[in-house]
Design a protein around this motif. Structure first.
Motif, mmCIF file in Angstrom:
data_model
loop_
_atom_site.group_PDB
_atom_site.id
_atom_site.type_symbol
_atom_site.label_atom_id
_atom_site.label_comp_id
_atom_site.label_asym_id
_atom_site.label_seq_id
_atom_site.Cartn_x
_atom_site.Cartn_y
_atom_site.Cartn_z
ATOM 1 N N ASP A 25 3.982 -1.069 7.456
ATOM 2 C CA ASP A 25 2.542 -1.322 7.560
ATOM 3 C C ASP A 25 1.746 -0.247 6.828
ATOM 4 N N LEU A 26 2.125 0.993 7.057
ATOM 5 C CA LEU A 26 1.427 2.087 6.382
ATOM 6 C C LEU A 26 1.677 2.051 4.886
ATOM 7 N N LEU A 27 2.939 1.732 4.498
ATOM 8 C CA LEU A 27 3.259 1.657 3.079
ATOM 9 C C LEU A 27 2.423 0.569 2.396
ATOM 10 N N VAL B 251 -1.029 1.907 1.724
ATOM 11 C CA VAL B 251 -1.044 2.871 0.622
ATOM 12 C C VAL B 251 -0.914 2.159 -0.718
ATOM 13 N N LEU B 252 -0.077 1.146 -0.802
ATOM 14 C CA LEU B 252 0.085 0.402 -2.053
ATOM 15 C C LEU B 252 -1.209 -0.336 -2.420
ATOM 16 N N GLU B 253 -1.904 -0.850 -1.420
ATOM 17 C CA GLU B 253 -3.165 -1.524 -1.675
ATOM 18 C C GLU B 253 -4.185 -0.549 -2.245
ATOM 19 N N ARG C 239 2.452 11.359 4.572
ATOM 20 C CA ARG C 239 2.930 11.515 5.954
ATOM 21 C C ARG C 239 2.860 10.187 6.699
ATOM 22 N N GLY C 240 4.003 9.865 7.339
ATOM 23 C CA GLY C 240 4.060 8.648 8.127
ATOM 24 C C GLY C 240 4.748 7.501 7.434
#
Length: 325
Positions: free
Chosen positions: A115-117, A120-122, A144-145
């Motif tokens: 979800d975090l990745l 970040v990609l968006e 981080r995360g």
């Protein structure tokens, strides 16, 4: 073969299916328990879920069953299990059980926070659309995360380890019992050797000239003659008393008969097997009592020599009996 024949007969005559087993058990001779030593040693190594351990147990002679356990903090349930199981398998001996446990440095398991990745990609695509250079993969993963360690359920791992430890404890006790039985088998051979030596000495004492009736009568004649020559002369009643004392003191046939009976009783115990140590130790005391009486009655150098050898052999027998459960 017996079980097969009984099963065929049961099917032919429509007997209960439990009958064959009952008949076979009744026909087979009961297996006698073996003689066990009180000395033994066993070791079991194991590992599971990042833990490794070593069980060691040794047992030595003891009047009763004494169990001592040493284990790391947090493994007290193993001591309770040992104290519950060992008395079911052992009757006597001082048992020392030691458990050492090591925890290996576990390699951390990692996972990606998808979800975090995705977020970040968006953001990276928005930055790239604005004309900036696309971020590198290592830069993204450094956020981080994005990568996070997987937390293991320690309670589940500990439960599996305790199950494995209890299984190894059962194996350890089996190995200790086997070691004590193996030592007991060797002890039986040694004990039979001592009994044969005692039997040989008893036969030599029986064949000694000083124990034969004619020799006893001749010695009595000489001693009575000495009493008759005593001054002043002894009354006849006193002479009869002295003669009876001399006869009772010189005759060791009763002691020799009891020694033969003790030898047979000892052999019967070894055939009986099981926890015979206490009874055998008491029998050794009876052996020694008869040998002492024989030596005290002896007025012959050869019989005294045999009696002393007999006492030495009985003591050697008793030393080995101290090792029997």
């Amino acid at each position: 073969m017996l079980a097969g024949l009984v099963a065929v007969a049961a099917r032919r005559y429509n007997l209960s299916p439990e009958i064959p087993q009952i008949v076979v058990e009744a026909a087979l001779p009961a297996q006698r328990p073996a003689v066990s030593s009180m000395t033994g040693f066993a070791r079991v190594d194991g590992h599971a879920d990042g833990y490794s351990w070593t069980f060691e147990v040794k047992s030595v002679n003891g009047r009763n069953l004494d169990i001592r356990c040493r284990q790391p903090a947090g493994f007290d349930t193993l001591e309770a299990a040992a104290r519950a199981e060992i008395p079911k398998r052992l009757a006597r001996g001082s048992v020392n059980l030691n458990l050492t446990v090591n925890r290996s440095q576990a390699v951390a398991q990692l996972r990606i926070n998808r979800d975090l990745l995705a977020q970040v990609l968006e953001l990276a695509r928005e930055i790239e659309g604005a004309g900036a250079a696309a971020p590198r993969l290592d830069s993204l993963l450094a956020v981080r995360g994005i990568i996070e360690p997987v937390e293991e359920d320690e309670s589940d791992a500990r439960e599996r380890v305790e199950v494995a430890l209890k299984a190894d404890l059962a194996r350890l006790i089996d190995q200790l019992v086997a070691a004590r039985l193996s030592e007991g088998t060797r002890l039986v051979t040694v004990l039979n050797g001592h009994l044969e030596e005692i039997e040989r000495l008893v036969a030599a004492a029986s064949a000694c000239a000083s124990t034969q009736p004619e020799a006893l009568r001749e010695r009595l004649r000489n001693q009575v003659a000495a009493l008759l020559d005593a001054s002043p002369a002894l009354p006849e009643e006193r002479l009869a008393q002295e003669a009876a004392i001399l006869i009772a003191k010189a005759d060791v046939r009763e002691e020799l008969d009891r020694l033969r009976a003790h030898i047979q009783a000892a052999r019967d115990m070894l055939k009986e097997g099981g926890a015979i140590g206490r009874r055998f130790d008491f029998l050794c005391q009876e052996f020694n009592r008869e040998a002492n009486t024989l030596c005290s009655k002896s007025a012959d150098v050869e019989l005294t020599r045999i009696g002393l050898s007999l006492k030495a052999s009985i003591e050697q027998l008793r030393e080995q009996v101290q090792n029997i459960e």
